[in-house]
Motif scaffolding. Structure first.
Motif, PDB file in Angstrom:
ATOM      1  N   LYS A 243       1.023  -1.239   0.527  1.00  0.00           N
ATOM      2  CA  LYS A 243      -0.165   0.244  -0.293  1.00  0.00           C
ATOM      3  C   LYS A 243       0.642   1.367   0.041  1.00  0.00           C
ATOM      4  CE  LYS A 243      -0.666   1.615   4.496  1.00  0.00           C
ATOM      5  NZ  LYS A 243      -0.378   0.716   5.621  1.00  0.00           N
TER       6      LYS A 243
ATOM      7  N   SER B  92      -0.100   6.160   0.955  1.00  0.00           N
ATOM      8  CA  SER B  92      -1.294   6.614   1.307  1.00  0.00           C
ATOM      9  C   SER B  92      -0.512   8.604   1.767  1.00  0.00           C
ATOM     10  CB  SER B  92      -1.903   6.183   2.314  1.00  0.00           C
ATOM     11  OG  SER B  92      -0.907   5.963   2.691  1.00  0.00           O
ATOM     12  N   SER B  93      -1.063   8.827   1.328  1.00  0.00           N
ATOM     13  CA  SER B  93      -1.075  10.469   1.370  1.00  0.00           C
ATOM     14  C   SER B  93      -2.113  10.629   2.673  1.00  0.00           C
ATOM     15  CB  SER B  93      -0.964  11.048   0.466  1.00  0.00           C
ATOM     16  OG  SER B  93      -2.569  11.580  -0.140  1.00  0.00           O
TER      17      SER B  93
ATOM     18  N   ALA C 287      -5.440   6.470  -0.115  1.00  0.00           N
ATOM     19  CA  ALA C 287      -4.756   5.524  -0.175  1.00  0.00           C
ATOM     20  C   ALA C 287      -5.290   3.847  -0.955  1.00  0.00           C
ATOM     21  CB  ALA C 287      -4.899   4.865   1.338  1.00  0.00           C
TER      22      ALA C 287
ATOM     23  N   LYS D 274     -10.189   9.670   1.386  1.00  0.00           N
ATOM     24  CA  LYS D 274     -10.472  10.142   3.093  1.00  0.00           C
ATOM     25  C   LYS D 274     -12.175  10.637   2.987  1.00  0.00           C
ATOM     26  CE  LYS D 274      -8.929  12.157   7.058  1.00  0.00           C
ATOM     27  NZ  LYS D 274      -8.096  13.343   7.385  1.00  0.00           N
TER      28      LYS D 274
ATOM     29  N   LYS E 231      -4.946   2.746   6.368  1.00  0.00           N
ATOM     30  CA  LYS E 231      -3.761   3.578   6.383  1.00  0.00           C
ATOM     31  C   LYS E 231      -3.084   2.918   7.858  1.00  0.00           C
ATOM     32  CE  LYS E 231      -2.769   7.717   6.245  1.00  0.00           C
ATOM     33  NZ  LYS E 231      -1.773   8.826   5.883  1.00  0.00           N
TER      34      LYS E 231
END
Ligand SMILES: [Mg+2]
Ligand SMILES: [Mg+2]
Lengths: 431, 431
Positions: free
Chosen positions: A26, A28-29, A33, A50, A62
């Motif tokens: 994975k 993500s920011s 994600a 999100k 996350k």
């Protein structure tokens, strides 16, 4: 909610579906994600935005660890950027079980570590792809032989005699008797061919050979067809048709896997019958022209010789009619020469070596008895095999294809150990 | 001249063709000879009319010995009286090789004599038919699992540990290590299911069991599917679909063979999913009602019990949820009871006994560790198997179908020894 597999996603675009699977990877920011999901049937990217999901779904996404198992619910959408062509807009996540410090991470690992964890390594993208190609080769093998009138016959694994010597055989006690694990089902397949005409086997074979090359396994799977009323040349035609069939089937049905493996498919696209043939005599000449001074007429080829001959062609090449002295007792003599036999090895391109060995078999009763004597073989141990020559013998031919070398060649794997689920090597009996 | 196989004759009515084959049997008068010919693909009658052929052809026909090999040329005609529906009006005969006192004649032979000559016995009509049905079961197995998204996986035969004890295992030296022949690939198939989702195996398994019943072989072939994200009830559905599929495939594609075997096909026509289910609890009650006083709750069934339960139904029956004490460590507990597990054996009709054993597997890491302790099994030997529970465990189920028992049931063979090409029995390792 419809529960589907990743491979079925193309049939559900625009629908909300449920998948069971694992987190392969994975990134993500703070706002999105990307979950790389796998379920055994394939790999797909799950996108968690999100702003579009309840807070706890994004938090769960996350916090997911590599190889944790989960159910995800989401909408199937098209995704032109991925090889698979689809992705999942994730709406819900239910964690089934957390993975606990999964040992195989995206970083590089040593081969012994990976082999110790073979039961987990099989989950990785590359190993998954190789196993899918192996499966397709097996599927296409059954299809080819079924469509061509062959009957599947399973020769025995445990045999009571080892007339050619026991040095490369695994031994076991069979109650009060001695027994050995089969190196080849050929002799039994000859008996079966006299009963069923055209037969093929697919099963494990065993060689207790102390080889440590990238082409050798201790336990490997062979496909051994045997055909009554089929002579040498006709057998070569079956072989080239068969090998072409499996390569073209993989090209057609394993596009995603070949791309994932980085396989140069242009090389595979050329693999169509007929294949070139070169006699052993001419192969020796060719090697001498290429500067090899370590082989003379009458000697067997080593891997470098096979590779040099194969480099001359862009398809697999048959090397035909080897000297009688370096081939087994059961091969039919050449009709015009007594120093060579009606046999052929098929050498794969790109350095993958011999993938098929085959021959016409001696069918004359007196000649077979003479061959047994010449090879110091016990006639009693071969009593049933001699019966095949005494009871309505007919010309017949057969061959054996090594599955793992074929998988290695078609997938471009560097070593046969990656072309079988749980390899058995000189120092490797675990897991 | 077109060379064809007997199975292709229906496509060549009215044509003159060439067949290679053997003389299975013959009868003749002064004016006509009837040659029963076989070529492995089938059996056909060749008719030689003295008035229609050169003198020497008729003399040759009358002098042929059983199992001599020959080429025949003749015209394909329809023949409503035979099961095959066609015959050959013979014009030419070329003897390839005479058979020499073929030992298996149309008279009755003792079973040990036939087994000593298994390599020849396979040529007889009945054995040929059984092998053709076996082949169709194998073909249909691959078709079923391929069509349902399963990947073929070959688990290893040689394994380095025997944590459940070695008494029924064949042992061999693997270079410096001890190794054993696999009794089941299940544990490996569980690892494969976590990588590939739905998988199936088809390979040989070995039990060094001193059983001498009509249901036991030392070396036999199993099909072992394993499915991630599949629970007990769903697995039973796959099993009944699969068994129905192979029975219906044999009915459709082996009509001639079933007729030759004298199989009551009306019994097979009923074999369609769903199959009945009876709990172990109710099966014990049923046996008590039927007067069995030699079994109590908690004990395993013997062959007479299985047969008595099976007689209650005209389809295979699932006996579900056995006591935990008589089943292996890896079976998932029943959600509402701690004395039984989520498993089922599938019992074939007509006294053929258990053909499938299956279960949901324990997927909880702590429960699996507890089970290993309760069964006095070494956690280290199961390290890789425990990893499957630690690294993203999911509910999963699987089963094993015994090929030879299934062949025996579908063909109506009295003994499993006739349902495998070269049987391995307590006193039988030859040929
Ligand atoms: Mg060679
Ligand atoms: Mg049982």
């Amino acid at each position: 909610m419809k529960k589907i597999m990743i491979q079925d996603m193309p049939n559900h675009v625009g629908e909300t579906v449920k998948l069971g699977g694992w987190l392969a990877n994975k990134r993500s920011s703070g706002k999105i994600a990307f979950l790389q999901l796998r379920d055994g049937s394939g790999f797909v990217q799950g996108v968690v935005v999100k702003a579009d999901v309840p807070e706890e779904v994004f938090v769960t996404a996350k916090g997911l660890h590599q190889e944790s198992s989960l159910y995800v619910v989401g909408e199937v959408t098209k995704d032109e950027r991925s090889a698979f062509g689809f992705e999942l807009q994730v709406k819900e996540i239910e964690v089934i079980a957390e993975a606990n410090n999964y040992p195989i991470t995206p970083k590089e690992h040593g081969i012994e570590f990976l082999m110790d964890n073979r039961h987990l390594w099989l989950r990785s993208r590359k190993q998954h792809a190789i196993m899918k190609v192996r499966n397709e080769i097996i599927r296409a093998t059954y299809e080819f032989f079924n469509d061509n009138g062959f009957t599947k016959v399973d020769p025995p694994i445990l045999t009571g005699s080892a007339p050619e010597g026991t040095s490369e055989l695994f031994h076991t006690k069979y109650f009060d008797q001695d027994a050995y694990l089969s190196q080849s089902g050929q002799l039994y397949m000859e008996a079966a061919a006299m009963a069923l005409g055209k037969v093929f086997s697919f099963g494990p074979t065993f060689r207790a050979e102390k080889s440590k090359t990238r082409r050798h396994l201790i336990e490997f799977w062979m496909i051994e067809p045997e055909m009554a009323f089929v002579e040498h040349d006709e057998s070569l035609e079956v072989q080239e048709q068969y090998v072409s069939y499996i390569v073209q089937s993989v090209l057609e049905n394993c596009k995603i896997e070949l791309e994932r493996l980085g396989r140069d498919t242009s090389k595979l696209e050329q693999i169509k019958a007929p294949f070139p043939r070169i006699s052993y005599d001419d192969a020796i000449k060719l090697l001498h022209e290429k500067g090899f001074d370590d082989i003379e007429w009458g000697e067997d080829f080593g891997a470098p010789h096979e590779t040099a001959i194969a480099e001359h062609y862009d398809k697999p090449v048959f090397i035909t009619c080897y000297p009688v002295g370096i081939k087994p007792f059961y091969m039919q003599p050449h009709p015009d020469r007594d120093d060579v036999v009606l046999c052929a090895d098929l050498i794969a391109p790109e350095g993958y070596g011999e993938i098929i060995g085959g021959s016409e078999r001696v069918h004359d009763f007196e000649l077979m008895k003479q061959r047994l004597r010449e090879h110091d073989l016990d006639e009693n141990a071969y009593a049933w095999y001699l019966d095949l020559r005494e009871q309505g013998s007919v010309p017949h031919s057969g061959f054996g294809l090594g599955l793992e070398r074929t998988v290695a060649w078609i997938t471009g794997a560097e070593h046969v150990r990656e072309s079988i689920p749980f390899p058995r090597l000189l120092n490797r009996l675990y897991p």
